[in-house]
Design a protein around this motif. Structure first.
Motif, PDB file in Angstrom:
ATOM      1  N   GLY A   1       0.829  -1.198   0.000  1.00  0.00           N
ATOM      2  CA  GLY A   1       0.000   0.000   0.000  1.00  0.00           C
ATOM      3  C   GLY A   1       0.859   1.240   0.000  1.00  0.00           C
ATOM      4  O   GLY A   1       1.977   1.262  -0.520  1.00  0.00           O
TER       5      GLY A   1
ATOM      6  N   ASP B   1      -0.765   4.399   4.555  1.00  0.00           N
ATOM      7  CA  ASP B   1      -1.385   3.162   5.025  1.00  0.00           C
ATOM      8  C   ASP B   1      -0.552   2.520   6.126  1.00  0.00           C
ATOM      9  O   ASP B   1      -1.082   2.027   7.131  1.00  0.00           O
ATOM     10  CB  ASP B   1      -1.551   2.161   3.877  1.00  0.00           C
ATOM     11  CG  ASP B   1      -2.553   2.634   2.838  1.00  0.00           C
ATOM     12  OD1 ASP B   1      -3.439   3.434   3.207  1.00  0.00           O
ATOM     13  OD2 ASP B   1      -2.445   2.213   1.674  1.00  0.00           O
ATOM     14  N   ASN B   2       0.756   2.520   5.958  1.00  0.00           N
ATOM     15  CA  ASN B   2       1.643   1.899   6.931  1.00  0.00           C
ATOM     16  C   ASN B   2       1.739   2.713   8.219  1.00  0.00           C
ATOM     17  O   ASN B   2       1.847   2.146   9.304  1.00  0.00           O
ATOM     18  CB  ASN B   2       3.035   1.687   6.328  1.00  0.00           C
ATOM     19  CG  ASN B   2       3.105   0.433   5.496  1.00  0.00           C
ATOM     20  OD1 ASN B   2       3.379  -0.650   6.007  1.00  0.00           O
ATOM     21  ND2 ASN B   2       2.833   0.563   4.205  1.00  0.00           N
TER      22      ASN B   2
ATOM     23  N   TRP C   1      -1.420   1.955  10.218  1.00  0.00           N
ATOM     24  CA  TRP C   1      -1.640   0.577  10.640  1.00  0.00           C
ATOM     25  C   TRP C   1      -1.422   0.447  12.150  1.00  0.00           C
ATOM     26  O   TRP C   1      -0.365   0.743  12.678  1.00  0.00           O
ATOM     27  CB  TRP C   1      -0.677  -0.352   9.906  1.00  0.00           C
ATOM     28  CG  TRP C   1      -0.949  -1.806  10.155  1.00  0.00           C
ATOM     29  CD1 TRP C   1      -1.865  -2.588   9.536  1.00  0.00           C
ATOM     30  CD2 TRP C   1      -0.279  -2.634  11.106  1.00  0.00           C
ATOM     31  NE1 TRP C   1      -1.819  -3.864  10.036  1.00  0.00           N
ATOM     32  CE2 TRP C   1      -0.858  -3.925  11.009  1.00  0.00           C
ATOM     33  CE3 TRP C   1       0.739  -2.426  12.031  1.00  0.00           C
ATOM     34  CZ2 TRP C   1      -0.440  -4.999  11.799  1.00  0.00           C
ATOM     35  CZ3 TRP C   1       1.148  -3.491  12.825  1.00  0.00           C
ATOM     36  CH2 TRP C   1       0.561  -4.749  12.701  1.00  0.00           C
TER      37      TRP C   1
ATOM     38  N   GLU D   1       1.193   9.456  -0.104  1.00  0.00           N
ATOM     39  CA  GLU D   1       0.356   8.565  -0.923  1.00  0.00           C
ATOM     40  C   GLU D   1       1.198   7.710  -1.860  1.00  0.00           C
ATOM     41  O   GLU D   1       0.655   7.009  -2.720  1.00  0.00           O
ATOM     42  CB  GLU D   1      -0.651   9.382  -1.730  1.00  0.00           C
ATOM     43  CG  GLU D   1      -1.482  10.352  -0.911  1.00  0.00           C
ATOM     44  CD  GLU D   1      -2.164   9.682   0.279  1.00  0.00           C
ATOM     45  OE1 GLU D   1      -2.619   8.530   0.133  1.00  0.00           O
ATOM     46  OE2 GLU D   1      -2.231  10.320   1.341  1.00  0.00           O
TER      47      GLU D   1
ATOM     48  N   HIS E   1       3.035   4.637  -3.242  1.00  0.00           N
ATOM     49  CA  HIS E   1       2.938   3.189  -3.057  1.00  0.00           C
ATOM     50  C   HIS E   1       4.338   2.600  -2.928  1.00  0.00           C
ATOM     51  O   HIS E   1       5.228   2.908  -3.727  1.00  0.00           O
ATOM     52  CB  HIS E   1       2.208   2.544  -4.239  1.00  0.00           C
ATOM     53  CG  HIS E   1       0.726   2.759  -4.194  1.00  0.00           C
ATOM     54  ND1 HIS E   1      -0.141   1.844  -3.630  1.00  0.00           N
ATOM     55  CD2 HIS E   1      -0.046   3.784  -4.628  1.00  0.00           C
ATOM     56  CE1 HIS E   1      -1.386   2.288  -3.736  1.00  0.00           C
ATOM     57  NE2 HIS E   1      -1.356   3.478  -4.338  1.00  0.00           N
TER      58      HIS E   1
END
Length: 599
Positions: A464, A468-469, A472, A503, A505
């Protein structure tokens, strides 16, 4: 003739409801089918009742159509009134108070078929949804139970075994549940056909029933092979999942050593074994279906001969019996095959139940979201822990780690450093002794895990984006909190260079990041938790010189703001950063010593 088919249906019901222990005759599996039925019946009783009512209604409509068969054929002029006389069906027609002729008879026929088709549609929708949701229910229950179980229990289980039960075995239970619902429907229809057959000729129906019992008893000998093949298939699937999991975990090492060929041979052997076990069951299943078809044909010939020569049954009634038999014949093999599918499924349910029971028995104490402050010290007294996966015994006589300090836990590889960290974090409970956080026993602090941030040597990076990380395991941090964590972990400069910023990836497991960048990302994620205790378990061992220094500089900036434990077998590299050292050897934990005492 219908009695022959009904025998299978009746015995299925008797076997499944009144004498279900026959599905699992070995002592280990005694009552297994009953346990499965309890699990299923307790899942969603209202929907199960709805499925039962729809099955009853469908069977009723099927029976009504058969009851009207002879009267309708008589109205159509196929038989005379004497040959097509069927009092029960005639009374059904008379009760409708219509002017009966061929046109009205055909309209009634179409109405019956339409209503039955609508009921079948509703029944199939309900039952399909029921067994699929039941499968999801089993998978979700096991997943939740595993998630809340103790770490000491999980490390004693191979991940391949867990994946096999969660995926393959639960899917096999789904197939078995489908056949259970189908068996119930087929059995109701068989009972309906039997009722109609007895109305036509009780003697012929009893003869067919006796023939069916003989066929059923003949095929009981295959029960053991169905159960055994189900267990063997579960073992083969478990081996396949285990090999797959180990292959993916060691893929880099396999490529470096050029061991692709040997791994391919192992995998192919496991795949072949799974196919062979499945085909063995298919042979047994198709053999049972063939036996029922051949037996049904023999019974049809025998009963037709008896009806024509011995019982002098009218052609109209014989035709009705043959029509009933023609409907039952394909269902007969389905009933036989479905029963074997149930037997084949039971080892899968046993695997699910065993893992479920084990994980529930090892459920960890509940936690809450309240952060536990660490203002004074962590004290460990007289702690003993025998590691279940090794001969190591962790021994701590007395250890006092001051709060707001940076402590190095050192020792050679295999000395028990990670085990000590697991005990300190509450991940595993010691066999004896006590752990106090600011004077409060650790077992009385259900929110302690929310006060800890842990960074292992093998950094967990999700596929991701960077954002996202960061998010988490963290509850919606503000933009200012994210910015602060990035600055503290020395990631801000890297983020600014990227065109998509947060953002961006980063690929599966963060393959687009270097080792140092992964560690700094993990540190930023950890800092967003606002931990009271930050643990780095050999987090610097795999870094090159520049990344190693950058991470140490980051930790130096956090010094004094939180309690930090740095696990390392090279404590000399931490000079100037740490306040104290804890040395370990063969599981024995020494006291906390001030850093000056090491010089």
């Amino acid at each position: 003739m219908t009695g022959l088919e009904n025998t299978a249906g009746v015995l299925v019901l008797l076997l499944a409801v009144m004498n279900s222990d026959q599905f699992a005759s070995r002592p280990r599996n005694k009552g297994l089918f009953r346990a499965y039925m309890r699990e299923f019946l307790n899942f969603d009783p209202p929907v199960i009742r709805r499925a039962v009512m729809l099955s009853l209604a469908t069977a009723g409509m099927e029976g009504a159509g058969l009851m009207l068969l002879l009267p309708l054929l008589t109205l159509a002029g196929v038989f005379d009134k004497e040959g097509g006389n069927f009092p029960f069906g005639n009374r059904m027609l008379t009760s409708l108070k219509l002017d009966w002729n061929l046109e009205n008879a055909l309209v009634i026929f179409v109405v019956l078929i339409s209503v039955q088709a609508w009921l079948v549609l509703l029944r199939d929708r309900v039952t399909r949804s029921l067994y699929l949701r039941f499968t999801d229910h089993l998978r979700q229950r096991l997943y939740e139970s595993l998630a809340y179980s103790r770490w000491s229990f999980l490390i004693g289980r191979h991940s391949g075994e867990i994946l096999n039960v969660l995926n393959s075995e639960v899917q096999r239970i789904s197939v078995g549940t489908f056949f259970l619902l189908r068996l119930f429907t087929l059995s109701l229809l068989a009972l309906t056909y039997l009722f109609v057959a007895f109305r036509i000729s009780a003697t012929l129906a009893l003869l067919a029933l006796s023939t069916g019992m003989l066929l059923w008893l003949l095929l009981r000998s295959s029960d053991g092979s169905s159960r055994a093949s189900g267990g063997q298939l579960g073992q083969a699937n478990n081996r396949l999942f285990t090999l797959t999991q180990e292959f993916l975990s060691a893929l880099k090492l396999i490529k470096i050593h050029g061991e692709e060929a040997s791994n391919i041979r192992q995998f192919n052997s496991a795949v072949t074994d799974v196919s062979r076990r499945f085909l063995d069951f298919q042979k047994s299943w198709t053999r049972a279906q063939m036996t029922f078809r051949v037996g049904g044909a023999c019974a049809l010939a025998l009963l037709s001969y008896a009806a024509l020569t011995l019982m002098q049954l009218s052609p109209a009634r014989l035709l009705a019996m043959i029509a009933i038999f023609a409907k039952l014949l394909p269902q007969l093999s389905d009933i036989a095959g479905g029963r074997q599918q149930l037997l084949h499924m039971l080892p899968a349910f046993s695997a699910w139940r065993d893992l479920m029971r084990a994980s529930e028995a090892n459920r960890a104490p509940p936690t809450n979201d309240a952060t536990i402050p660490l203002e004074q010290h962590i004290v460990i007294n007289q702690v003993r822990f025998q590691h279940p996966q090794s001969h190591l015994t962790l021994t701590v006589e007395h250890l006092k780690i001051p709060a707001k300090t940076t402590t190095a836990i050192t020792g050679v590889s295999g000395s028990g450093k990670t085990t000590l960290v697991d005990v300190l974090s509450g991940l595993i409970a010691p066999d004896s002794g006590s752990i106090l956080v600011d004077g409060v026993p650790l077992e009385q602090l259900p929110g302690w895990c929310k006060s800890i941030a842990y960074i292992p040597q093998e950094t967990l990076i999700q596929g991701g984006t960077l954002r996202d990380n960061l998010l988490w395991g963290n509850t919606a941090p503000s933009a200012a909190e994210i910015r602060q964590a990035l600055e503290q972990s020395a990631l801000s400069a890297l983020i600014e260079k990227l065109p998509d910023k947060l953002e961006t990836h980063i690929g599966e497991r963060g393959v687009k990041l270097s080792g140092g960048e992964k560690q700094r990302l993990a540190l930023a994620r950890a800092l967003l938790r606002k931990p009271q205790l930050l643990i780095l378990d050999e987090a610097t061992s795999a870094l090159d010189g520049d990344n190693h220094r950058q991470l140490l500089d980051t930790l130096r900036g956090l010094h004094g703001n939180m309690t930090i434990l740095v696990v390392s077998h090279r404590h000399e590299e931490l000079a100037g950063l740490i306040d104290g050292t804890v040395f370990m050897e063969d599981g024995k934990v020494g006291p906390w010593r001030p850093a000056l005492a090491d010089s």
